[in-house]
Design an enzyme around this catalytic site. Structure first.
Site, short mmCIF file in Angstrom:
data_model
loop_
_atom_site.label_atom_id
_atom_site.label_comp_id
_atom_site.label_asym_id
_atom_site.label_seq_id
_atom_site.Cartn_x
_atom_site.Cartn_y
_atom_site.Cartn_z
N ASN A 59 0.83 -1.21 0.00
CA ASN A 59 0.00 0.00 0.00
C ASN A 59 0.85 1.24 0.00
O ASN A 59 1.97 1.26 0.54
CB ASN A 59 -0.93 0.02 1.23
CG ASN A 59 -0.27 0.68 2.44
OD1 ASN A 59 -0.26 1.90 2.56
ND2 ASN A 59 0.30 -0.15 3.31
N GLY A 62 -0.59 7.03 1.70
CA GLY A 62 -0.05 8.39 1.82
C GLY A 62 -0.72 9.22 2.89
O GLY A 62 -0.92 10.42 2.72
N CYS A 122 5.78 5.15 9.42
CA CYS A 122 5.09 5.14 8.13
C CYS A 122 6.11 5.13 7.00
O CYS A 122 6.97 6.01 6.93
CB CYS A 122 4.20 6.38 7.98
SG CYS A 122 3.51 6.50 6.31
N THR A 186 4.43 -1.71 8.24
CA THR A 186 4.69 -2.42 6.98
C THR A 186 6.16 -2.27 6.57
O THR A 186 6.86 -1.37 7.03
CB THR A 186 3.78 -1.87 5.87
OG1 THR A 186 4.00 -0.45 5.78
CG2 THR A 186 2.32 -2.13 6.17
N GLY A 236 1.26 -7.88 11.98
CA GLY A 236 1.97 -8.27 10.76
C GLY A 236 1.57 -9.67 10.34
O GLY A 236 2.04 -10.65 10.92
O1 RRO Z 1 -0.95 5.94 4.96
C1 RRO Z 1 -0.08 5.11 4.60
O2 RRO Z 1 0.30 5.02 3.43
C2 RRO Z 1 0.53 4.18 5.56
C3 RRO Z 1 0.87 4.50 6.87
BR1 RRO Z 1 0.46 6.14 7.65
C4 RRO Z 1 1.55 3.55 7.69
O3 RRO Z 1 1.90 3.77 8.85
N1 RRO Z 1 1.84 2.36 7.12
C5 RRO Z 1 1.50 2.05 5.86
O4 RRO Z 1 1.78 0.94 5.41
N2 RRO Z 1 0.83 2.96 5.09
#
Ligand code: RRO
Length: 310
Positions: A59, A62, A122, A186, A236
């Protein structure tokens, strides 16, 4: 801190609760963590923001979120009115150290939630060029110390799976005032179209989650757990009861379900009942018996699906 069961929904997979209201009984869960809130509202990254692959999902959302003011005005009041038994954590994400502090200060007086999950990991913050604070122990300390003096609520620090010394970061986080750790966010990754070479995600790279993340999550939980004496929330690649139990064996007092919810919106409530069945089948009476290392006091639970303490 008692939880009616050890299963929470992970940040970014359940919005602010109301998004799942129609499909899932939030109050059947141990709790949930909101989407990360930033000071300003954010539209997020270009589509596609999510793609599947054989090992899970990538993913790059953002940090799409309504921002501090609308969270206070619309989101937390709904949670305060509608969520009774599930324990709620608000995830906060700053682009700078000071923004984390502003978020905690701004949200602390509101109703509807128990504590903060400080998102230090993030992988998709374009403004920071993808480098999370979690990989800089000094920044981790500065952020958490500033959050600590602004709130008496529980502070969870969410750390990264690609930290070469997560035990060290965990120690610094706890010394700075974290009450618990969430492991893990992630893992940075990239998927490309074989024919064209174009990235599968609109933003290019992203964060990898799902079953392929589980070994990294388990290792991070075990490593951090050997270094600090605070509760750990494992996240996870948790799909079914055996995955959650593996996290407990690694030292997690609570677990968070994330990617599984995208495939099956009721995955987390199913996991609660699945854990009860797992306990009966394996002759295990309490979640406590499974937790490899419990900080402070033991989890008190009548059955593996119920009553965890962190
Ligand atoms: O919003 C994201 O793209 C996102 C966040 Br804040 C995060 O902490 N972990 C992630 O995999 N995506």
């Amino acid at each position: 801190m008692d939880f009616q069961n050890p299963v929470l929904l992970a940040a970014g997979t359940c919005g602010f609760g109301m998004e799942l209201e129609e499909v899932l009984d939030l109050d059947a869960l141990g709790g949930f963590v909101t989407k990360s809130v930033t000071v300003e509202p954010r539209e997020g990254n270009p589509a596609p923001r999510v793609v599947e692959f054989s090992g899970g999902m990538l993913n790059s959302v953002g940090l799409a979120n309504p921002g501090l003011d609308r969270t206070l005005r619309d989101k937390l009041p709904w949670i305060a009115r509608n969520v009774r038994r599930a324990r709620v954590f608000v995830s906060v994400a700053g682009h700078t150290v000071q923004e984390f502090h502003r978020l905690v200060e701004g949200l602390d007086g509101a109703d509807g939630f128990l504590g903060f999950e400080v998102n230090l990991s993030c992988p998709n913050d374009a403004r920071r060029d993808g480098a999370p604070f979690a990989l800089d122990p000094h920044a981790v300390e500065e952020i958490l110390a500033g959050c600590r003096i602004r709130t008496q609520r529980p502070l969870l620090a969410k750390l990264a799976p690609n930290d070469p010394d997560v035990a060290h970061t965990a120690r610094r986080a706890v010394e700075a005032g974290a009450d618990a750790l969430t492991l893990t966010n992630t893992l940075p990754g990239l998927l490309l179209d074989a024919a064209t070479g174009s990235p599968a995600l609109g933003a290019g790279g992203g964060g990898m989650s799902g079953p392929a993340l589980r070994p990294a999550g388990l290792r991070a939980v075990q490593r951090a757990g050997s270094a600090v004496d605070v509760p750990i929330l494992g996240a996870g690649g948790i799909l079914g009861p055996a995955d959650a139990v593996a996290y407990a064996r690694a030292g997690a007092c609570l677990v968070q379900v994330g990617t599984a919810t995208f495939a099956a919106p009721r995955a987390a409530t199913r996991l609660v009942t699945g854990l009860e069945r797992w306990g009966r089948r394996h002759g295990v009476d309490s979640w406590d018996e499974l937790v490899g290392r419990v900080a402070g006091k033991p989890a008190r639970a009548p059955a593996p699906g119920a009553g965890a303490t962190a």
